[in-house]
Design a protein around this motif. Sequence first.
Motif, PDB file in Angstrom:
ATOM      1  N   TYR A   1       0.954  -1.115  -0.074  1.00 17.40           N
ATOM      2  CA  TYR A   1       0.198   0.052  -0.249  1.00 17.40           C
ATOM      3  C   TYR A   1       0.693   1.285   0.159  1.00 17.40           C
ATOM      4  O   TYR A   1       0.552   2.134  -0.803  1.00 17.40           O
ATOM      5  CB  TYR A   1      -0.802   0.097   1.205  1.00 17.40           C
TER       6      TYR A   1
ATOM      7  N   LEU B   1       2.382   1.801  -3.360  1.00 23.24           N
ATOM      8  CA  LEU B   1       1.439   2.485  -4.312  1.00 23.24           C
ATOM      9  C   LEU B   1       1.355   3.742  -3.796  1.00 23.24           C
ATOM     10  O   LEU B   1       1.288   4.691  -4.916  1.00 23.24           O
ATOM     11  CB  LEU B   1       0.195   1.508  -4.128  1.00 23.24           C
ATOM     12  N   LEU B   2       1.109   4.157  -2.640  1.00 22.77           N
ATOM     13  CA  LEU B   2       1.040   5.658  -2.613  1.00 22.77           C
ATOM     14  C   LEU B   2       2.283   6.385  -2.951  1.00 22.77           C
ATOM     15  O   LEU B   2       2.111   7.353  -3.496  1.00 22.77           O
ATOM     16  CB  LEU B   2       0.906   5.849  -0.902  1.00 22.77           C
TER      17      LEU B   2
ATOM     18  N   TYR C   1       4.034   5.777  -5.327  1.00 19.50           N
ATOM     19  CA  TYR C   1       3.935   5.787  -6.832  1.00 19.50           C
ATOM     20  C   TYR C   1       3.114   7.198  -7.256  1.00 19.50           C
ATOM     21  O   TYR C   1       3.548   7.828  -8.204  1.00 19.50           O
ATOM     22  CB  TYR C   1       3.417   4.592  -7.443  1.00 19.50           C
ATOM     23  N   ILE C   2       1.864   7.081  -6.485  1.00 19.03           N
ATOM     24  CA  ILE C   2       1.080   8.136  -7.047  1.00 19.03           C
ATOM     25  C   ILE C   2       1.526   9.621  -6.664  1.00 19.03           C
ATOM     26  O   ILE C   2       1.297  10.497  -7.231  1.00 19.03           O
ATOM     27  CB  ILE C   2      -0.505   7.949  -6.464  1.00 19.03           C
ATOM     28  N   PHE C   3       2.302   9.594  -5.389  1.00 24.34           N
ATOM     29  CA  PHE C   3       2.762  10.864  -5.235  1.00 24.34           C
ATOM     30  C   PHE C   3       3.682  11.114  -6.318  1.00 24.34           C
ATOM     31  O   PHE C   3       3.965  12.317  -6.477  1.00 24.34           O
ATOM     32  CB  PHE C   3       3.473  10.681  -3.737  1.00 24.34           C
TER      33      PHE C   3
ATOM     34  N   ARG D   1       8.370  14.039 -11.745  1.00 22.15           N
ATOM     35  CA  ARG D   1       6.878  13.702 -12.396  1.00 22.15           C
ATOM     36  C   ARG D   1       6.752  12.620 -13.569  1.00 22.15           C
ATOM     37  O   ARG D   1       6.032  11.889 -13.685  1.00 22.15           O
ATOM     38  CB  ARG D   1       6.093  14.970 -12.506  1.00 22.15           C
TER      39      ARG D   1
ATOM     40  N   LYS E   1       3.943  10.653  -9.378  1.00 23.59           N
ATOM     41  CA  LYS E   1       3.135  10.834 -10.588  1.00 23.59           C
ATOM     42  C   LYS E   1       2.561  12.447 -10.527  1.00 23.59           C
ATOM     43  O   LYS E   1       2.466  13.054 -11.541  1.00 23.59           O
ATOM     44  CB  LYS E   1       1.939   9.875 -10.973  1.00 23.59           C
ATOM     45  N   ARG E   2       2.480  12.810  -8.943  1.00 19.61           N
ATOM     46  CA  ARG E   2       1.916  14.213  -8.830  1.00 19.61           C
ATOM     47  C   ARG E   2       3.068  15.216  -8.711  1.00 19.61           C
ATOM     48  O   ARG E   2       3.093  16.250  -8.603  1.00 19.61           O
ATOM     49  CB  ARG E   2       1.440  14.150  -7.273  1.00 19.61           C
TER      50      ARG E   2
END
Lengths: 794, 98
Positions: free
Chosen positions: A674, A677-678, A680-682, A764, A684-685
């Motif tokens: 988890y 994955l967090l 990873y999305i950070f 990013r 991408k931001r």
Amino acid sequence: MGESSYIGQFRSFVWRWLTTTNHKDIGILYILTSIYFFLAAGVLGTLVRFQLARPGNTILTGNEYNEVVTMHGLFMLLWFASPLAFGLANYIVPLQIGARDLAFPRLNALSYWLYLVSGLIALISFFAPGGTASVGWTLYAPLTSDIYAPGKGLDLVGLAIILFSISVTLGTINFLVTIVKMRAPGMTWARLPMFSWTIVFTVLLMLWAFPTLIVATFFLFMDRNLGTRFFESPIGGSYLWAHLFWFFGHPEVYILLFPALGIIADVISTFSRRQLFAKNIIVLGLSLGTALSFVVWVHHMFITGIALEIRKIQSFTTAIISVPFEMTVIAMILTLWRGRIWYTTPMLFAIGSIFNFIIGGATGVFLSSVPLDIAFRGTYWVVGHFHYIVAGVITFGLMAGLYYWFPKITGRMYNETLGKIHFAIAFASIHALYLPMFFLMDMPRRIYDYAPEWATYNLIATVGAIIFGLSFLIPLVNFTYSLWRGPRAPDNPWGAYTMEWLTTSPPPRHNFEGEPMITGDGRVVFLAANGGYHHHVEHHTLAPFGIGLGALLFGLGLLYGPKLFTIVNLDVTLISIAGILVIAASLLKWAWDDVHDRFAIPEPRAAEDWPLTGVDKVRSGVWVFLVGDLFLFGALIGTWLFIRTRSLVWEPGYMSHDLAIGLVNTFILFTATYFYLLGYIFLKRGNTAAFTAGMSLATALAIAFLLVKVFEWSHLIEAGYTLGSGLQAQLYYTLTGLHGAHVLFGALATMYLVAKALKGKYTRDSHKGVVEIGLYWGMVEMIWVFLFPMFYLL
Amino acid sequence: MTGDFRASLAVYTFVWLVLVGGAVLEAVFILNGIARWPELFVLGVSGFQASLILLFYMHLRDEPLSVKAMPVVTLLLLVALLASAITSVLACTPYVAG
């Protein structure tokens, strides 16, 4: 030239071959090494025939005979036939599809070094106290137990098979991604040459067949060294081995056969001056053969008392699997029909292969019948049948390939007359060698002495074997001489149609001058090359060789070196530890090079990549790897299910294990993924600090998972729950141990991401490796959702 | 971008909750004997959890059909292997220690 310049040249020569990652160099290494193992296996095979020349011979003792037969089979199947095909594929496939190299050049080099080392370890096993493996190439349990096969020879062979299987798995990933993702623009699937097509089918077979062999040999290694009893217990035992081994073993026949068929198809097309007849039908047939090959393994187990329904189904599938190959043979014969045939040496070998295939294939169909199989399986009928396929089709096909591509690889023509003499002698002698075996259908196989009534046919076979073996000296002389003195080869000496003939002989390091592209009407044009393509000059690395060297030291350490400590029956020596350290250092170097982007290769532009359009090379490779890994764990979980089903007494998991610990570790692992994955999305931001924190937390939790596991294991062992506590405990330690090794690797991989993040490599828009390692974490978690209830609840 | 972030965060959190909840549910049902066929129950829950991981954590739902087919074909082959192996075991006399 001064002495020092000779030394300098020698050094640069050695350095080049130890560090190369170019597919053509690796191909040459594969070809030369496989020929070496072919000669070794050939000598062993001839020894077998010497012993069987007449009854009462004492050239070999019974045990020596068993050793020689075992290693002859293993060397021919594992270390000669597939690797020679891989060698040719390494060299030729990128040229045929218009690529600059394989998708992962370093991985390719690693495949080769692991292959070489595995073969060397198998050879070293001859010098082990008590000799090498003597249980037959099928390594049937319980013959492989330390009671019947004492000594370290079989352990070394087991280790060699595991290393070989790892090498094959890496090769599988590489070839599949290369052929799917790196075809030149216009090289559609319909235009793909047959040899490349057959390599696709071969690696698909390898992908799904080899994991069960890895599982089987891993269990065997554990049984013999760490005190487990998977194959010695009446609950697992020979039945379990047979299922695991033959699920690999039967597709292995097609793994060996397909590349040879691809070569034969290309050669026949070239020398008939015709397009291959019904190529689409052949491809369809081979894809059917690929699928069916996974549901025929039980015909090797008809005498085990397996369920009647299963026997019926697999008798049927075994009978119909001949159909796709009959279609292939008919298509090849129809290609010859009305062709303008040019009888060169490769063409003669290709035609000879088809002839042998008809004999070998027809005699195999009998074995689909349960009663006939039971009658024939232990006799020389089967030996004759599979040798017609392995020697008559596969070796002949590979010989056709060697002659066919010799001018392309070396830039020299071989002597055609000597080639034809080789074919004539080999073709005549192979029938003298194997045809008599069909008349020996009442003679048992695997015996070193026999009754006098079988003497005549055995003598004929032995004379045939000697001539057949000696015939291979002709190409050795021919190729060696031609390499130095043969006439220069033109780019396309055969007037062939495929793309490898459109470059020079031998090709330049970067394969083509310009980027090949196939136009709508099938012509090949070369566009001006972009700068990123000439990437091989700096692409040298010692890391793959280092990993291979470490593996060799580890294997040697099983036999030699000062003993440091013992784990059950496994002596851990200084040499083995040194081997592990060399592997670790090499992996570190590999990762270090990656962190510094030393091996970045630009993706080719506008390549044909259906059906993986939009999935980049590395992600495609990771998916292929995960599929293999999924199958590996599937076989492990299947073993658990198999043993549980056979056991009448089974203690529920919550009684032998602390459920709270299992739940805590489940929570930790889920949370690690988890946080990954967090992160990873950070990223991408664009929030790299949060990304680094997420990855660090994931790593910390993975380490916590391992620490809890160590704590749990140590308490269980203290409480007397050890590998000696029965199959249930052995399954627990083996499966959770392997899963733990995966978690450890995941933690290391995530640390690598953290290191890259700290060096500012991630932004990013740049997250190379994050998705791929995330896929791996998903796999690790997915396996755990099955292991948790298996061991803590059921 | 913020919307994507929130949506992804929601999905990952939801899946994480289902995974943890699934493990606890398995334990409660097995320990209390609620699951009538424990093996099938566990297979069902684990299979569901594995599907969630594949689809949402490994993003298989966003991959092309060819990638989706890889694990499916693998599972089919595994079923063939296991079905034959287990059927063959069931047809034999079980082993009783001693």
